[in-house]
Structures are given as structure tokens and as C-alpha cells.
Write an enzyme that holds these catalytic residues in place. Structure first.
Site, short mmCIF file in Angstrom:
data_model
loop_
_atom_site.label_atom_id
_atom_site.label_comp_id
_atom_site.label_asym_id
_atom_site.label_seq_id
_atom_site.Cartn_x
_atom_site.Cartn_y
_atom_site.Cartn_z
N SER A 86 0.84 -1.20 0.00
CA SER A 86 0.00 0.00 0.00
C SER A 86 0.87 1.25 0.00
O SER A 86 1.99 1.23 0.50
CB SER A 86 -0.90 0.01 1.23
OG SER A 86 -1.67 -1.17 1.30
N1 SAH Z 1 -0.42 -4.69 4.13
C1 SAH Z 1 0.27 -5.06 2.93
C2 SAH Z 1 -0.58 -4.85 1.69
C3 SAH Z 1 -0.71 -6.14 0.96
S1 SAH Z 1 -1.83 -6.20 -0.39
C4 SAH Z 1 1.61 -4.40 2.83
O1 SAH Z 1 1.94 -3.53 3.65
O2 SAH Z 1 2.37 -4.77 1.95
C5 SAH Z 1 -3.10 -7.23 0.25
C6 SAH Z 1 -2.72 -8.62 0.68
O3 SAH Z 1 -3.93 -9.26 1.11
C7 SAH Z 1 -2.14 -9.51 -0.41
O4 SAH Z 1 -0.88 -9.99 -0.02
C8 SAH Z 1 -3.16 -10.66 -0.52
O5 SAH Z 1 -2.58 -11.92 -0.80
C9 SAH Z 1 -3.81 -10.64 0.85
N2 SAH Z 1 -5.12 -11.26 0.92
C10 SAH Z 1 -6.15 -11.22 0.03
N3 SAH Z 1 -7.20 -11.92 0.48
C11 SAH Z 1 -6.86 -12.42 1.69
C12 SAH Z 1 -7.52 -13.24 2.67
N4 SAH Z 1 -8.75 -13.70 2.51
N5 SAH Z 1 -6.85 -13.55 3.80
C13 SAH Z 1 -5.58 -13.12 4.02
N6 SAH Z 1 -4.90 -12.35 3.14
C14 SAH Z 1 -5.53 -12.01 1.99
#
Ligand code: SAH
Length: 220
Positions: free
Chosen positions: A70
Site C-alpha cells: 500500500s
Molecule cells: N499490508 C500489505 C498490503 C498487501 S496487499 C503491505 O503492507 O504490503 C493485500 C494482501 O492481502 C495480499 O498480499 C493478498 O494476498 C492478501 N489477501 C487477500 N485476500 C486475503 C484473505 N482472505 N486472507 C488473508 N490475506 C488475503
């Protein structure tokens, strides 16, 4: 934290990070606790070397497996909203990704749990947490739609992927007075929402339009 690894040089230096904090202030972020936490965590260590020089620009960047880290603004906005000016005890993050937001959260909450559905992302995250000597953050390979019932309730839950609607399990796992910060919507139509658990029921507020990867069901 291990300050030597954290210091960086050139495009990843403390000075570059200070400029990012200035930009966040101009974008309206006011919570000094959140700004200090962001200043403390070296974002370049969460991004592959080829992109590390862009770590302090206000952008979402690819982290592999079709996912993105993000933008600094959205991390700041979500954390400021989650805190609402108060200290946080136990917090859950859904969507660990590269672990950046979880690391920042570890600076503003007593205990952080973060769940991710793509297990390959978690190996790197565990190494980063270890290198930075962060001790109050646990990550788990788990489906965020289910929350993390075994350690609930949470003072705060932050979801880093957009859900078509608010997952009921996450609401159930909020402590009274706790807040859930979550992007809700599909495709281009997403809104950042904050939902507070009251003694009875919930209070919901819509903050601003956002763009997140989708929250997917089940483990990858
Ligand atoms: N907070 C992260 C942003 C990651 S993007 C950072 O600082 O980098 C969102 C993430 O959510 C992705 O890695 C994706 O695989 C995860 N995601 C999507 N659906 C999910 C679920 N049901 N449970 C856990 N993680 C999930």
C-alpha cells in the site's frame, strides 16, 4: 529494531524518509504517533532491490504474486483512523503482503497479529521482522475472512484488501470500542470504511474512495 539495517543510504536514507513524512503532513495526516512509526520503519527493506529506490515515493508498488504494498499515504490514513488518538492493545491485520504495514502497526500497538493467504509471501516477512528485531508481531498463513478467533477480541482490525461486503467474523471479533478499518467494494468502486463496535451494535462511517487488490476467499 536493528538500526544499522534500518539506516539505508542515498535514495533510502533517513533524509528521504523525512521528506516522505513532510509529504504525509501536507496530505493531511496529523497523528504524530503514526508519523513517528512511519519514520521508524525503513520501507525500502520491504521492497525488492530493483524497486527499492522508489520506496519513498507515494505509490503502491508490486511485491510479487500479483500483490502490491500500500502507498505510504493509505497506510498512514488507515492507522490514524484505527488509532483515533488512542493507544491500541491487540490488533489484527488482514493481508500481510510484504509486511510493511504490519511493521508500522507494531510501533503503534502493543500486540499485532497479521494473516496472509499466500504462504510464499510470509517467508520473506518473517525474515524482515527478525532482521528489524520486531518482537510484538506474529504472522500466520490463514484466511482473513475468518479473522483469528483464537486470539480475539481485537481493539483494532485493519484490512489491506477490498471486500465486496464487511466480513461478519471480523465484526464479531472486535472488542467493544474497537474499530475495523476496511476498504469495501468491487473493482474501481471501493470506499474506505470505519466501523466501531458500540455497547450495542455498530457505528459506520465512509471515509474516501480507495483502490485495493481484492480480498479473496480461502488460502492460495
Ligand atoms: N499490508 C500489505 C498490503 C498487501 S496487499 C503491505 O503492507 O504490503 C493485500 C494482501 O492481502 C495480499 O498480499 C493478498 O494476498 C492478501 N489477501 C487477500 N485476500 C486475503 C484473505 N482472505 N486472507 C488473508 N490475506 C488475503
Amino acid at each position: 529494531m536493528n538500526t544499522q539495517a534500518a539506516r539505508g543510504s542515498g535514495m533510502t536514507s533517513e533524509r528521504t524518509r523525512a521528506r516522505m513524512i513532510e509529504r504525509l503532513r501536507q496530505q493531511g495526516i496529523k497523528d504524530e504517533v503514526v508519523l513517528s512509526a512511519i519514520a521508524a520503519i525503513p520501507r525500502h527493506l520491504f521492497i525488492d532491490d530493483a524497486l527499492a529506490h522508489r520506496a519513498y515515493e507515494d505509490d503502491a508498488l508490486p511485491i510479487g504474486h500479483g500483490q502490491t504494498i500500500s502507498s505510504p499515504y493509505i497506510v498512514a490514513k488507515m492507522l490514524e483512523t484505527l488509532r483515533a488518538g488512542k493507544a491500541l492493545g491487540r490488533v489484527l491485520e488482514v493481508g500481510t503482503g510484504c509486511g510493511y504495514q504490519a511493521a508500522v502497526l507494531s510501533q503503534v500497538a502493543k500486540e499485532v497479529f497479521s494473516v496472509e493467504r499466500i504462504s510464499q509471501l510470509l517467508d520473506k516477512v518473517r525474515a524482515r521482522i527478525w532482521n528489524l528485531r520486531i518482537h510484538n508481531l506474529r504472522v500466520a498463513h490463514s484466511d482473513g475472512y475468518l479473522g483469528l478467533a483464537e486470539v480475539a477480541p481485537f481493539d483494532g482490525i485493519i484490512v489491506a484488501a477490498a471486500a465486496p461486503s464487511v466480513p461478519p467474523r471480523l465484526l464479531e471479533q472486535l472488542a467493544v470500542g474497537g474499530r475495523l478499518v476496511i476498504p469495501v467494494g468491487v473493482g474501481e468502486n471501493q470506499q474506505l470504511q470505519v466501523i466501531e463496535r458500540l455497547e450495542e451494535g455498530f457505528a459506520e462511517r465512509t471515509l474516501e474512495p480507495v483502490k485495493f487488490v481484492p480480498l479473496l476467499e480461502r488460502l492460495a
